[in-house]
Scaffold this active site. Structure first.
Site, PDB file in Angstrom:
ATOM      1  N   GLY A  74     -28.729   1.273 -34.543  1.00  0.00           N
ATOM      2  CA  GLY A  74     -29.897   1.928 -35.125  1.00  0.00           C
ATOM      3  C   GLY A  74     -29.616   2.334 -36.560  1.00  0.00           C
ATOM      4  O   GLY A  74     -30.474   2.208 -37.444  1.00  0.00           O
ATOM      5  N   ASN A 154     -34.692  13.541 -32.532  1.00  0.00           N
ATOM      6  CA  ASN A 154     -33.588  13.458 -31.589  1.00  0.00           C
ATOM      7  C   ASN A 154     -33.075  14.815 -31.117  1.00  0.00           C
ATOM      8  O   ASN A 154     -32.457  14.909 -30.070  1.00  0.00           O
ATOM      9  CB  ASN A 154     -32.436  12.661 -32.201  1.00  0.00           C
ATOM     10  N   GLN A 182     -35.163   7.239 -30.807  1.00  0.00           N
ATOM     11  CA  GLN A 182     -35.313   8.110 -29.629  1.00  0.00           C
ATOM     12  C   GLN A 182     -36.538   7.763 -28.794  1.00  0.00           C
ATOM     13  O   GLN A 182     -36.536   7.981 -27.588  1.00  0.00           O
ATOM     14  CB  GLN A 182     -35.412   9.581 -30.053  1.00  0.00           C
ATOM     15  N   SER A 202     -32.453   1.168 -31.020  1.00  0.00           N
ATOM     16  CA  SER A 202     -31.053   0.970 -30.654  1.00  0.00           C
ATOM     17  C   SER A 202     -30.908   0.894 -29.140  1.00  0.00           C
ATOM     18  O   SER A 202     -31.450   1.729 -28.418  1.00  0.00           O
ATOM     19  CB  SER A 202     -30.228   2.135 -31.209  1.00  0.00           C
ATOM     20  N   ALA A 203     -30.169  -0.121 -28.662  1.00  0.00           N
ATOM     21  CA  ALA A 203     -30.101  -0.387 -27.221  1.00  0.00           C
ATOM     22  C   ALA A 203     -29.447   0.752 -26.431  1.00  0.00           C
ATOM     23  O   ALA A 203     -29.841   1.026 -25.304  1.00  0.00           O
ATOM     24  CB  ALA A 203     -29.343  -1.691 -26.979  1.00  0.00           C
ATOM     25  N   HIS A 204     -28.453   1.417 -27.034  1.00  0.00           N
ATOM     26  CA  HIS A 204     -27.691   2.387 -26.232  1.00  0.00           C
ATOM     27  C   HIS A 204     -28.456   3.676 -25.951  1.00  0.00           C
ATOM     28  O   HIS A 204     -27.989   4.532 -25.201  1.00  0.00           O
ATOM     29  CB  HIS A 204     -26.331   2.689 -26.870  1.00  0.00           C
ATOM     30  N   THR A 247     -22.072 -13.420 -37.013  1.00  0.00           N
ATOM     31  CA  THR A 247     -22.412 -14.134 -35.778  1.00  0.00           C
ATOM     32  C   THR A 247     -23.184 -13.223 -34.839  1.00  0.00           C
ATOM     33  O   THR A 247     -22.820 -12.067 -34.646  1.00  0.00           O
ATOM     34  CB  THR A 247     -21.112 -14.639 -35.110  1.00  0.00           C
ATOM     35  N   CYS A 335     -20.180  25.297 -35.535  1.00  0.00           N
ATOM     36  CA  CYS A 335     -19.270  26.302 -36.061  1.00  0.00           C
ATOM     37  C   CYS A 335     -17.848  25.799 -36.250  1.00  0.00           C
ATOM     38  O   CYS A 335     -17.123  26.294 -37.084  1.00  0.00           O
ATOM     39  CB  CYS A 335     -19.260  27.522 -35.165  1.00  0.00           C
TER      40      CYS A 335
HETATM   41  C1  LIG Z   1     -29.019   7.721 -32.210  1.00  0.00           C
HETATM   42  C2  LIG Z   1     -29.985   7.713 -33.339  1.00  0.00           C
HETATM   43  C3  LIG Z   1     -29.764   6.905 -34.461  1.00  0.00           C
HETATM   44  C4  LIG Z   1     -28.515   6.089 -34.630  1.00  0.00           C
HETATM   45  O1  LIG Z   1     -28.477   4.973 -33.772  1.00  0.00           O
HETATM   46  P1  LIG Z   1     -27.059   4.240 -33.559  1.00  0.00           P
HETATM   47  O2  LIG Z   1     -27.383   3.018 -32.797  1.00  0.00           O
HETATM   48  O3  LIG Z   1     -26.223   5.198 -32.785  1.00  0.00           O
HETATM   49  O4  LIG Z   1     -26.511   3.953 -34.910  1.00  0.00           O
HETATM   50  C5  LIG Z   1     -30.715   6.909 -35.463  1.00  0.00           C
HETATM   51  N1  LIG Z   1     -31.823   7.660 -35.366  1.00  0.00           N
HETATM   52  C6  LIG Z   1     -32.081   8.427 -34.294  1.00  0.00           C
HETATM   53  C7  LIG Z   1     -33.338   9.227 -34.248  1.00  0.00           C
HETATM   54  C8  LIG Z   1     -31.167   8.493 -33.255  1.00  0.00           C
HETATM   55  O5  LIG Z   1     -31.406   9.278 -32.204  1.00  0.00           O
END
Ligand SMILES: *Cc1c(COP(=O)(O)O)cnc(C)c1O
Length: 397
Positions: A74, A154, A182, A202-204, A247, A335
């Site tokens: 992402g 997020n 998100q 982003s896939a994760h 690739t 902190c």
């Molecule tokens: C997690 C997140 C990203 C970053 O995505 P990655 O695949 O971890 O680099 C960017 N923007 C938002 C709002 C996210 O929650």
């Protein structure tokens, strides 16, 4: 921490991969190992998988298949959208409008552009984290090149008025980018209906693999293509239509497509289920633990997000104590890091610094059960009570 019971309530940071996605990825690691740019049949097979994945993902957001560009994350998608558009279109103007609650993957590229002669407007947000559409319209000048507002935040889960922003962008002929990392897989997205030109995902964050992202790039006319609209930020081979070398991660992308297929199927039901659990936490905690309140919008928020302030204590201490009980959460308090500043998002919605240190984010997911929430709600109160007892900030009764 006991191995048998680990309750993961940090799905906004990343999600565990869905076993159905693992099966898909494994299959492609074994069978589709060719380079999708190669001429031979195993390469062509990879090319076919790539095409099919593009189709599945594009249809999920009502995009054209050829408008999906795969990236490594992402963050990379955000960087490509921002630096790519700024570089290609600097003759059109040097002014960019964004919000004051963007993820660092958007905020920090803009700070870089600001050092390099671009003018940035960071729109304020209200106490719920919503931008004001009139502020947005007022900020647009003849030099405005790009509007970049996140789909959903997020930290506090607030969902921005994306369709209305798209209408304004279109009216003034300004390019519209949204960081939908998100929101993707949790709420309905239609890039045409919402007039979105660029979208990062982003896939994760939706039970897919880490290290696979995408940028949707609206094709400005069939013959123009991406190259008329955006410059690459990396140079190398000609993969991904000369816009992104290296690739292509075909097994990871096939996993992303599988994750999207599952989301498409299950999103509606999951959303209802998670909203019930989300609201159960919010209601129970704010009714039963004093000096506690919710951050973000009560209803216009992601189905899986809860963000609470517990006054007089440190969010980090709550996170660590919950972890000892086998529960994973997160905080906007920082902190132990170099900066004593808490989350810019919490400050932007007007939370006082001392309160912002007491924030706790609980983010639910597909694998969160009601039993998990009951366990969390049982373990939380004694932790808050203990931390407040030893807190120097606790008000004198
Ligand atoms: C997690 C997140 C990203 C970053 O995505 P990655 O695949 O971890 O680099 C960017 N923007 C938002 C709002 C996210 O929650």
């Amino acid at each position: 921490m006991s191995k048998s019971k680990y309750i993961y309530l940090d799905n906004a940071a990343t999600t565990p991969i869905d076993p159905r996605v693992i099966d898909e990825i494994n299959k492609h690691f074994l069978e589709t190992y060719g380079n999708s740019s190669s001429l031979h049949s195993i390469g062509q097979k990879a090319g076919q998988v790539l095409l099919k994945s593009r189709e599945i993902i594009a249809s999920f957001i009502n995009a054209n298949r050829d408008d999906i560009l795969f990236t490594s994350s992402g963050t990379e998608a955000d960087n490509l959208a921002i630096f790519g558009v700024a570089s290609k279109n600097k003759e059109r103007g040097n002014h960019i409008i964004t919000s004051s609650i963007e993820h660092h993957a958007v905020e920090n590229p803009y700070k870089e552009l600001e050092k390099n002669g671009f003018e940035l407007t960071f729109l304020p947000v209200d106490k719920y984290g919503l931008i004001d559409l009139k502020d947005l319209e007022d900020a647009i000048t003849s030099k405005t090149l790009l509007i970049s507002i996140m789909f959903a935040n997020n930290e506090i889960g607030t969902i921005e008025p994306i369709k209305e922003i798209g209408i304004i962008a279109k009216k003034y002929n300004v390019i519209f980018h949204t960081d939908a990392v998100q929101a993707f897989g949790k709420v309905q997205i239609d890039v045409n209906d919402m007039n979105i030109d660029l979208l990062s995902a982003s896939a994760h964050k939706l039970y897919g693999p880490k290290g696979v992202g995408l940028l949707y790039i609206r094709n400005k006319g069939i013959r123009e293509g991406w190259g008329k609209f955006i410059d690459p930020i990396m140079y190398g081979g000609g993969h991904e239509r000369n816009m992104r070398p290296s690739t292509v991660n075909v097994p990871g992308i096939a996993g992303f497509a599988k994750a999207v297929e599952i989301a498409k199927e299950e999103m509606e039901g999951e959303s209802k289920r998670q909203i019930k659990l989300r609201d159960k936490i919010i209601k129970w905690v704010t009714e039963n633990i004093e000096d506690t309140y919710l951050n973000g919008h009560p209803t216009q928020r992601l189905p899986n997000n809860v963000n609470l302030i517990f006054k007089y204590i440190e969010g980090e201490s709550i996170v660590l104590d919950l972890d000892m009980e086998g529960i994973a959460t997160s905080t906007g308090s920082a902190c132990s890091s170099d900066s004593l500043e808490p989350s810019h998002v919490l400050l932007a919605i007007g939370i006082k610094t001392e309160d912002a240190h007491g924030s706790l984010r609980i983010s639910l997911g597909r694998f969160t059960s009601e039993g998990d929430i009951d366990y969390f709600l049982k373990k939380l109160p004694p932790i808050i009570e203990r931390l407040r007892k030893i807190s120097p900030l606790k008000k004198k009764n």
